[in-house]
Motif scaffolding. Structure first.
Motif, PDB file in Angstrom:
ATOM      1  N   LEU A 163      -9.155 -10.628   1.231  1.00 16.54           N
ATOM      2  CA  LEU A 163      -9.163 -10.385   2.672  1.00 16.54           C
ATOM      3  C   LEU A 163      -9.133  -8.879   2.939  1.00 16.54           C
ATOM      4  CD1 LEU A 163      -6.640 -13.057   4.031  1.00 16.54           C
ATOM      5  CD2 LEU A 163      -9.109 -12.980   4.391  1.00 16.54           C
ATOM      6  N   THR A 164      -9.689  -8.497   4.077  1.00 15.79           N
ATOM      7  CA  THR A 164      -9.735  -7.094   4.476  1.00 15.79           C
ATOM      8  C   THR A 164      -8.322  -6.495   4.434  1.00 15.79           C
ATOM      9  OG1 THR A 164     -11.645  -7.539   5.819  1.00 15.79           O
ATOM     10  CG2 THR A 164     -10.420  -5.576   6.385  1.00 15.79           C
ATOM     11  N   MET A 165      -8.221  -5.317   3.892  1.00 20.50           N
ATOM     12  CA  MET A 165      -6.983  -4.559   3.644  1.00 20.50           C
ATOM     13  C   MET A 165      -6.363  -4.840   2.280  1.00 20.50           C
ATOM     14  SD  MET A 165      -5.158  -4.580   7.360  1.00 20.50           S
ATOM     15  CE  MET A 165      -3.983  -3.256   7.151  1.00 20.50           C
ATOM     16  N   GLY A 166      -6.924  -5.784   1.539  1.00 22.72           N
ATOM     17  CA  GLY A 166      -6.361  -6.095   0.219  1.00 22.72           C
ATOM     18  C   GLY A 166      -6.901  -5.129  -0.838  1.00 22.72           C
ATOM     19  N   SER A 167      -6.002  -4.411  -1.511  1.00 23.88           N
ATOM     20  CA  SER A 167      -6.418  -3.474  -2.571  1.00 23.88           C
ATOM     21  C   SER A 167      -5.513  -3.605  -3.786  1.00 23.88           C
ATOM     22  CB  SER A 167      -6.356  -2.030  -2.061  1.00 23.88           C
ATOM     23  OG  SER A 167      -7.438  -1.750  -1.212  1.00 23.88           O
ATOM     24  N   PHE A 168      -5.953  -2.971  -4.872  1.00 29.66           N
ATOM     25  CA  PHE A 168      -5.151  -2.903  -6.105  1.00 29.66           C
ATOM     26  C   PHE A 168      -4.820  -1.435  -6.390  1.00 29.66           C
ATOM     27  CE2 PHE A 168      -8.139  -6.469  -7.807  1.00 29.66           C
ATOM     28  CZ  PHE A 168      -7.357  -7.465  -7.246  1.00 29.66           C
ATOM     29  N   LEU A 169      -3.626  -1.207  -6.921  1.00 26.44           N
ATOM     30  CA  LEU A 169      -3.321   0.128  -7.451  1.00 26.44           C
ATOM     31  C   LEU A 169      -2.848  -0.062  -8.890  1.00 26.44           C
ATOM     32  CD1 LEU A 169      -1.540   3.132  -5.874  1.00 26.44           C
ATOM     33  CD2 LEU A 169      -0.789   2.328  -8.104  1.00 26.44           C
ATOM     34  N   HIS A 170      -3.442   0.701  -9.807  1.00 32.69           N
ATOM     35  CA  HIS A 170      -3.084   0.610 -11.227  1.00 32.69           C
ATOM     36  C   HIS A 170      -2.538   1.952 -11.702  1.00 32.69           C
ATOM     37  CE1 HIS A 170      -5.672  -2.987 -11.217  1.00 32.69           C
ATOM     38  NE2 HIS A 170      -6.602  -2.239 -10.666  1.00 32.69           N
ATOM     39  N   VAL A 171      -1.471   1.881 -12.491  1.00 28.80           N
ATOM     40  CA  VAL A 171      -0.915   3.102 -13.086  1.00 28.80           C
ATOM     41  C   VAL A 171      -1.022   2.987 -14.596  1.00 28.80           C
ATOM     42  CG1 VAL A 171       1.081   4.650 -13.221  1.00 28.80           C
ATOM     43  CG2 VAL A 171       0.792   3.189 -11.222  1.00 28.80           C
ATOM     44  N   ASN A 172      -1.508   4.044 -15.223  1.00 30.09           N
ATOM     45  CA  ASN A 172      -1.651   4.073 -16.682  1.00 30.09           C
ATOM     46  C   ASN A 172      -1.408   5.503 -17.120  1.00 30.09           C
ATOM     47  OD1 ASN A 172      -2.059   2.431 -18.773  1.00 30.09           O
ATOM     48  ND2 ASN A 172      -4.295   2.427 -18.696  1.00 30.09           N
ATOM     49  N   SER A 173      -0.158   5.938 -17.051  1.00 29.39           N
ATOM     50  CA  SER A 173       0.046   7.374 -17.189  1.00 29.39           C
ATOM     51  C   SER A 173       1.311   7.739 -17.933  1.00 29.39           C
ATOM     52  CB  SER A 173       0.130   7.980 -15.780  1.00 29.39           C
ATOM     53  OG  SER A 173       0.253   9.359 -15.855  1.00 29.39           O
ATOM     54  N   ASN A 174       1.201   8.824 -18.708  1.00 28.61           N
ATOM     55  CA  ASN A 174       2.407   9.424 -19.279  1.00 28.61           C
ATOM     56  C   ASN A 174       2.802  10.631 -18.438  1.00 28.61           C
ATOM     57  OD1 ASN A 174       2.144   7.668 -21.427  1.00 28.61           O
ATOM     58  ND2 ASN A 174       0.707   9.072 -22.465  1.00 28.61           N
ATOM     59  N   LEU A 175       1.972  10.970 -17.468  1.00 27.25           N
ATOM     60  CA  LEU A 175       2.202  12.194 -16.693  1.00 27.25           C
ATOM     61  C   LEU A 175       2.828  11.909 -15.328  1.00 27.25           C
ATOM     62  CD1 LEU A 175      -1.223  13.892 -17.514  1.00 27.25           C
ATOM     63  CD2 LEU A 175       1.008  14.478 -18.465  1.00 27.25           C
ATOM     64  N   ILE A 176       2.647  10.689 -14.825  1.00 25.20           N
ATOM     65  CA  ILE A 176       3.225  10.367 -13.513  1.00 25.20           C
ATOM     66  C   ILE A 176       4.147   9.169 -13.663  1.00 25.20           C
ATOM     67  CG2 ILE A 176       2.703   9.521 -11.180  1.00 25.20           C
ATOM     68  CD1 ILE A 176       0.477  11.310 -11.014  1.00 25.20           C
ATOM     69  N   ASP A 177       5.303   9.309 -13.054  1.00 26.42           N
ATOM     70  CA  ASP A 177       6.315   8.276 -13.143  1.00 26.42           C
ATOM     71  C   ASP A 177       5.962   7.121 -12.185  1.00 26.42           C
ATOM     72  OD1 ASP A 177       8.600   6.873 -13.282  1.00 26.42           O
ATOM     73  OD2 ASP A 177       9.961   8.512 -12.699  1.00 26.42           O
ATOM     74  N   THR A 178       5.833   5.910 -12.756  1.00 25.71           N
ATOM     75  CA  THR A 178       5.457   4.750 -11.936  1.00 25.71           C
ATOM     76  C   THR A 178       6.459   4.516 -10.806  1.00 25.71           C
ATOM     77  OG1 THR A 178       4.561   3.776 -13.925  1.00 25.71           O
ATOM     78  CG2 THR A 178       4.831   2.296 -12.068  1.00 25.71           C
ATOM     79  N   SER A 179       7.740   4.821 -11.076  1.00 28.35           N
ATOM     80  CA  SER A 179       8.742   4.525 -10.048  1.00 28.35           C
ATOM     81  C   SER A 179       8.527   5.393  -8.797  1.00 28.35           C
ATOM     82  CB  SER A 179      10.157   4.698 -10.594  1.00 28.35           C
ATOM     83  OG  SER A 179      10.358   6.037 -10.912  1.00 28.35           O
ATOM     84  N   ARG A 180       7.939   6.569  -8.991  1.00 25.13           N
ATOM     85  CA  ARG A 180       7.632   7.407  -7.805  1.00 25.13           C
ATOM     86  C   ARG A 180       6.526   6.759  -6.968  1.00 25.13           C
ATOM     87  NH1 ARG A 180       9.112  12.490  -6.842  1.00 25.13           N
ATOM     88  NH2 ARG A 180       7.136  13.078  -5.878  1.00 25.13           N
ATOM     89  N   VAL A 181       5.526   6.215  -7.654  1.00 23.67           N
ATOM     90  CA  VAL A 181       4.430   5.550  -6.923  1.00 23.67           C
ATOM     91  C   VAL A 181       5.012   4.361  -6.163  1.00 23.67           C
ATOM     92  CG1 VAL A 181       2.176   4.437  -7.134  1.00 23.67           C
ATOM     93  CG2 VAL A 181       2.846   6.182  -8.798  1.00 23.67           C
ATOM     94  N   ASN A 182       5.838   3.607  -6.864  1.00 19.75           N
ATOM     95  CA  ASN A 182       6.452   2.418  -6.280  1.00 19.75           C
ATOM     96  C   ASN A 182       7.291   2.792  -5.048  1.00 19.75           C
ATOM     97  OD1 ASN A 182       7.169  -0.190  -5.993  1.00 19.75           O
ATOM     98  ND2 ASN A 182       8.216  -0.399  -7.947  1.00 19.75           N
TER      99      ASN A 182
END
Ligand SMILES: Cc1ncc(COP(=O)(O)O)c(C=O)c1O
Length: 473
Positions: free
Chosen positions: A228-247
């Motif tokens: 549905l419109t507005m539905g997106s995915f975000l993927h993190v695969n990093s040693n340089l950025i902390d996933t908890s900050r994205v979250n």
């Protein structure tokens, strides 16, 4: 093969209970709604964070499982369902990567959400200009050498933000080397992959930037997958950025009442990609080829194929894309966008079992073209990429600019002034003049060209009165 759709299953189970609602949403399973019946029926599934349906911002059950499956399919360390489009993914990844006053290298033809993110954070953007793609007559990807130069000139940059593929389906052969180069400098690569959610469906699509090692990738599932419109995915695969900050930023920037219809469509989209098989793909490519061949028999029509097979450009000799769009709409054919030269179609990611009325579509396009032939052509001028330096910065810092008064002046007298309003021809949503930029002749020439062709503009402007918003002198 993943057969499960944890969130869809949890919703079906809940729906079967025929439960009584003394909770939000106020439509009470559609009862109070006066919308058409089909929509009212769907509202029965417009659930909320009830027992068995998990908690969007602190998932432990169905949402957690569904997001884990998503990460597995796309090959990420962690993936998230987004309920506010790639827009919120772009905002969150930039918030996670840099802070006020820090430098961030950004592709000049980025989507407006990237510019908004930089303004909100108060980061200092370093713009890198894209190459010109002659096939599509649009700006495409940034060349390796430009990134190399930007990294040498701005070694303090906290991240680099790229758009891949382009709106028009142009991919980049240099992306992998660019990502390797940035990683060699310990700089994370954030990719707005809004138009590439389907790349994972078959190896013969262009590759997702995740495969090339990008640190954060955001994809609009709703653009090419059955979301549905507005539905997106975000993927993190990093040693340089902390996933908890994205979250953390996703929690801050998204609703605390996510739409479960939307979330379920994301769970279903992940499953769709996973189950999309070789026969589906071969059949899709075969049907597409027949469609293109059929269109090519229409005189004056030119079909342009790009790297992404789901994107197709159609041009009509001597006529502008806006004119072509208008006659197509009279035949009830709605394309994704029109520009000076062409219209852009997004083809469906069909599986073998799906019908699509290609023969009928060809007939209507032929009819539209016959009508257009009787109209006066607006011959598109030959476009060039705006003459911009390959690397540039803003002339005025956004925080300083926000404190200044603005004034409306005729754009014809705005040369050399600092823009206080963004001007974005839309679609494709790529800013022509950015807030904080000094207005150049090249910008004004391009602005006039878009206006002559009847383009629509977003941003802060009064172009219908030929006025633009600049910093008061
Ligand atoms: C390149 C790009 N990035 C981001 C977006 C915003 O995506 P969404 O509509 O999913 O918020 C778009 C939308 O057109 C886009 O083209």
């Amino acid at each position: 093969m993943q057969e499960k759709r944890p969130l869809v299953e949890a919703m079906e189970k809940f729906h079967k209970q025929k439960s009584i609602s003394f909770h939000v949403p106020g439509h009470k399973n559609g009862l109070l709604s006066n919308l058409p019946n089909a929509i009212k029926k769907t509202m029965e599934y417009d659930l909320t964070e009830l027992k068995g349906l998990d908690d969007y911002h602190h998932p432990e059950e169905a949402i957690k499982e569904a997001e884990q499956l998503l990460a597995m399919v796309y090959g990420a360390q962690k993936s998230f369902f987004l309920v506010n489009g790639t827009t919120v993914g772009n905002l969150s990844m930039i918030y996670a990567a840099c802070q006020f006053g820090e430098q961030i290298i950004v592709q000049r033809n980025a989507h407006k959400s990237i510019f908004h993110a930089i303004e909100l954070v108060g980061a200092e953007p370093i713009f890198v200009s894209p190459e010109w793609d002659e096939r599509t007559k649009t700006a495409s990807y940034v060349a390796f050498e430009v990134i190399q130069k930007a990294l040498a000139e701005y070694p303090q940059a906290k991240a680099i933000v790229l758009t891949y593929p382009s709106y028009y389906g142009v991919s980049s052969l240099q992306l992998e080397s660019i990502i390797n180069l940035c990683h060699a400098h310990n700089i994370p690569v954030l990719v707005d992959e809004a138009h590439g959610a389907h790349f994972r469906a078959n190896k013969d699509f262009p590759k997702s930037s995740l495969i090339y090692g990008a640190d954060i990738v955001v994809q609009s599932a709703h653009k090419t997958l059955p979301a549905l419109t507005m539905g997106s995915f975000l993927h993190v695969n990093s040693n340089l950025i902390d996933t908890s900050r994205v979250n953390k930023y996703l929690r801050m920037l998204q609703s605390s009442s996510p739409s479960y219809l939307l979330l379920a469509s994301l769970d279903d989209s992940r499953s769709y990609v996973e189950r999309y098989n070789e026969i589906d793909f071969k059949q899709l490519i075969y049907r597409r080829k027949l469609f293109i061949e059929a269109l090519e028999t229409i005189p004056q029509l030119e079909i342009v194929q790009v790297d992404d097979p789901l994107k197709l450009l159609i041009r009509m000799e001597k006529y502008s894309g806006f004119q072509l769009q208008k006659v197509l709409e009279q035949q009830n054919i709605y394309v994704e966008l029109a520009d000076t030269y062409q219209v852009l179609m997004i083809l469906p990611l069909l599986k073998v079992e799906h019908e699509y009325p290609f023969a009928e579509i060809r007939k209507r396009i032929k009819h539209a073209v016959d009508i257009l032939r009787k109209e006066v052509p607006i011959i598109p001028n030959d476009a060039q990429l705006i003459k911009q330096k390959s690397i540039s910065t803003l002339h005025m810092n956004i925080s300083l600019l926000n404190e200044k008064q603005g004034e409306w002046i005729p754009y014809a007298r705005s040369l050399g002034r600092i823009a206080k309003g963004m001007i974005i021809p839309y679609p494709p949503g790529i800013p022509l003049i950015l807030v904080g930029e000094k207005i150049t002749i090249a910008m004004l020439t391009e602005l006039e060209e878009w206006m002559e062709k009847g383009a629509l503009f977003q941003g802060q402007h009064r172009l219908d009165e030929k006025l633009i918003y600049v910093v008061e002198e």
